[in-house]
Design an enzyme around this catalytic site. Structure first.
Site, PDB file in Angstrom:
ATOM      1  N   THR A  17       0.864  -1.192   0.000  1.00 59.16           N
ATOM      2  CA  THR A  17       0.000   0.000   0.000  1.00 59.16           C
ATOM      3  C   THR A  17       0.896   1.236   0.000  1.00 59.16           C
ATOM      4  O   THR A  17       1.370   1.658  -1.036  1.00 59.16           O
ATOM      5  CB  THR A  17      -0.985  -0.008   1.186  1.00 59.16           C
ATOM      6  OG1 THR A  17      -0.269  -0.244   2.403  1.00 59.16           O
ATOM      7  CG2 THR A  17      -2.046  -1.077   1.000  1.00 59.16           C
TER       8      THR A  17
ATOM      9  N   LYS B  50       4.321  -6.824   4.058  1.00 61.95           N
ATOM     10  CA  LYS B  50       3.982  -5.451   3.716  1.00 61.95           C
ATOM     11  C   LYS B  50       3.581  -4.748   4.997  1.00 61.95           C
ATOM     12  O   LYS B  50       3.066  -5.350   5.937  1.00 61.95           O
ATOM     13  CB  LYS B  50       2.861  -5.372   2.684  1.00 61.95           C
ATOM     14  CG  LYS B  50       1.482  -5.838   3.116  1.00 61.95           C
ATOM     15  CD  LYS B  50       0.636  -4.874   3.911  1.00 61.95           C
ATOM     16  CE  LYS B  50       0.548  -3.524   3.259  1.00 61.95           C
ATOM     17  NZ  LYS B  50      -0.267  -2.588   4.159  1.00 61.95           N
TER      18      LYS B  50
ATOM     19  N   THR C 227      -1.184  -2.703  10.274  1.00 64.32           N
ATOM     20  CA  THR C 227      -1.579  -2.949   8.885  1.00 64.32           C
ATOM     21  C   THR C 227      -0.415  -3.662   8.276  1.00 64.32           C
ATOM     22  O   THR C 227       0.332  -3.125   7.493  1.00 64.32           O
ATOM     23  CB  THR C 227      -1.860  -1.678   8.077  1.00 64.32           C
ATOM     24  OG1 THR C 227      -2.900  -0.993   8.701  1.00 64.32           O
ATOM     25  CG2 THR C 227      -2.334  -1.976   6.684  1.00 64.32           C
TER      26      THR C 227
END
Length: 398
Positions: free
Chosen positions: A148, A174, A185
């Site tokens: 992202t 990630k 996240t």
């Protein structure tokens, strides 16, 4: 142990791919990892009480079946807080992959990352799944498809002889913002061709996560989508790894190495970050207390800001240690910035300002805190807090 160049599909019996299906404007946004045979599997998930639909679907699959054969991941949309429609989309994604591979739905894990509260368009997902390759020509594309706000891919591949055979282990992750694991996240996937039972793999994963992924922080926010998932397909044909054997200890060493490398890469790639900060707490009363204090220090906005400004403000460090929770005696504490001692037995020390400046100018900064309470140690990793972090997150949704 040897570190080699490779991808998440480097272990025997795996292939991977990634592509742009249209969830995002231009960047790759859909990828998969597939084992050619059923693999023993284990996962840990975010402790956020608000869990995204893919987390619920994957958790259900692994509770029903300790084997997986595929992982499908999309970026751009988190599919979190999306109600019945979002849950249906996660199930449909799982079923589409199962149908394409001719396997059971509960042999497919699903993961998503991106904006919370937006529905996942199944039109794009379906088109992407049709295009996902099974020839393993572009496995590194998976590394890109899961990103992202990351500035680059995060991967590591290692090999070692275990049980008379060459075993390979690969990891990819990630994560850049909303990082405060338990977990963040952050998505991380580990593949290996070693032969090991799912129950032992799960036990090892939980222990390793506590000492690696759960010891990083970027901004103190815990995501709805975090997952670390490991697959072991046995294609190396080694003797099965049994607990408390030499083979197990070596496998554990590989596993911890892969997890720590990925965790540190996530911390270093914090949104807008310019520095990786490592905090080592020495001589704590317990390992849990030492880990907690280390993470509280590296997560302090004041400490992070000081490191960005290259300001040797050790007062912020001992302050964070003091409110971390575990008891400590301020009059016993030593603090070092790199090798330069700035606090001894709770009292400020004269230090070489030029040498401390050299420490703070580096891309990687070490802070050592000696509590003088016992023999336990704890380590945590984070990054500095910069103007860029605010800029990225002020405009992330739009």
């Amino acid at each position: 142990m040897n570190i080699i160049e490779g991808t998440i599909a480097s272990p025997k019996g795996y292939y991977a791919d990634g592509l742009h299906c249209g969830i995002r404007k231009e960047k790759k946004d859909l990828g998969w990892i597939v084992s050619t045979v059923p693999a023993q599997a284990a996962a840990v998930y975010t402790l956020n009480h608000v869990k995204a639909a893919p987390i619920l679907v994957t958790k259900e699959a692994l509770l029903a079946n300790s084997e997986l054969q595929a992982v499908i991941v999309n970026s751009g949309i988190a599919n979190a807080c999306t109600g019945k429609q979002g849950l249906a989309a996660a199930y449909e994604t799982q079923q589409l992959i199962a149908a394409k591979l001719g396997i059971k739905s509960n042999q497919v894990a699903v993961a998503s990352t991106g904006v919370i509260g937006k529905q996942l368009s199944m039109t794009e997902v379906k088109q992407g799944i049709v295009q996902l390759s099974q020839d393993n020509q572009t496995p590194a594309a998976f590394h890109e498809a899961i990103l992202t706000t990351d500035t680059g891919t995060k991967e590591v591949v290692v090999t070692a002889e275990i049980g008379g055979q060459l075993v390979t282990m690969a990891g990819v992750a990630k994560g850049s913002g909303m990082i405060h694991p338990n977990m963040a996240t952050m998505l991380s996937f580990i593949t290996t061709d070693a032969k090991i039972d799912a129950a032992l793999l799960s036990e090892l994963l939980k222990e390793t996560v506590d000492n690696t992924y759960n010891q990083i922080t970027v901004d103190g926010d815990t995501s709805t989508n975090d997952m670390v998932l490991v697959m072991a397909n046995g294609c190396a044909d080694n003797q099965e790894i049994i607990v408390n054997t030499e083979d197990y200890l070596l496998f554990k060493k590989l596993f911890h190495f892969v997890a720590e490398v990925l965790a540190k890469k996530v911390a270093q790639d914090g949104e807008g970050a310019t520095k990786l900060i490592e905090v080592q707490v020495q001589h704590g009363q317990t390992k849990e207390a030492a880990r907690l204090i280390a993470k509280k220090i590296v997560g302090s906005s004041l400490v992070k800001s000081a490191m960005f400004g290259e300001d040797p403000n050790w007062g912020r460090i001992i302050c964070a240690a003091g409110y971390a929770g575990p008891e400590l005696e301020a009059g016993d504490v030593d603090i070092f910035l790199g090798s330069e001692q700035v606090l001894k037995n709770g009292e400020p020390q004269e230090y070489d300002a030029a040498k401390v400046q050299e420490v703070l100018e580096k891309e990687s900064i070490l802070i050592v805190v000696d509590l003088k309470q016992g023999e336990a140690t704890g380590v945590a990793w984070g990054c500095d807090l910069t103007y860029k972090y605010v800029e990225i997150n002020a405009c992330y949704h739009t």
